[in-house]
Design a protein around this motif. Sequence first.
Motif: not given
Length: 130
Positions: A3-28
């Motif tokens: 896990l290089t710093a670059q891979r970690a950064q990419r992974l966080v970016a991927a999680a942040a992008a995916a988060r846009k699709h979260a279905h959380a209408p109840y808890s928000k």
Amino acid sequence: MKLTAQRAQRLVAAAAAARKHAHAPYSKFRIGAALLASSGRIYTGVNVENASYGLTICAERVAAGNAVSAGERRFAAVAIVSPGAAMPCGACRQVLAEFGDCTVICADARRLGQMSVEPLSGLLPHMFRI
Ligand code: THU
């Protein structure tokens, strides 16, 4: 898979992008997760809530299901992006630990650079085994 710093950064970016699709209408409370598998591929997940609240699935477990259904069994790291850089729940720790130890990165959705990095084995000592 180191896990290089670059891979970690990419992974966080991927999680942040995916988060846009979260279905959380109840808890928000929107969460995105991204798993870096030993193959080098990244698998994402989001929390998927349900009107029958108890049926909600956590983002980490959705990501794990995606990775395992693609044939992956080993993970180098998981990045979780949420408000306040929340830590994974106990159930998700156990599910991830099924596939060995990995690095857990928790980042704040508003400041992706603000993150904690620690081994899963430190977050879940004495996991359940049979
Ligand atoms: N949640 C996750 O996605 N991952 C966790 O590790 C804990 C909680 C979700 C479930 C629910 O949609 C929301 O966060 C609030 O509990």
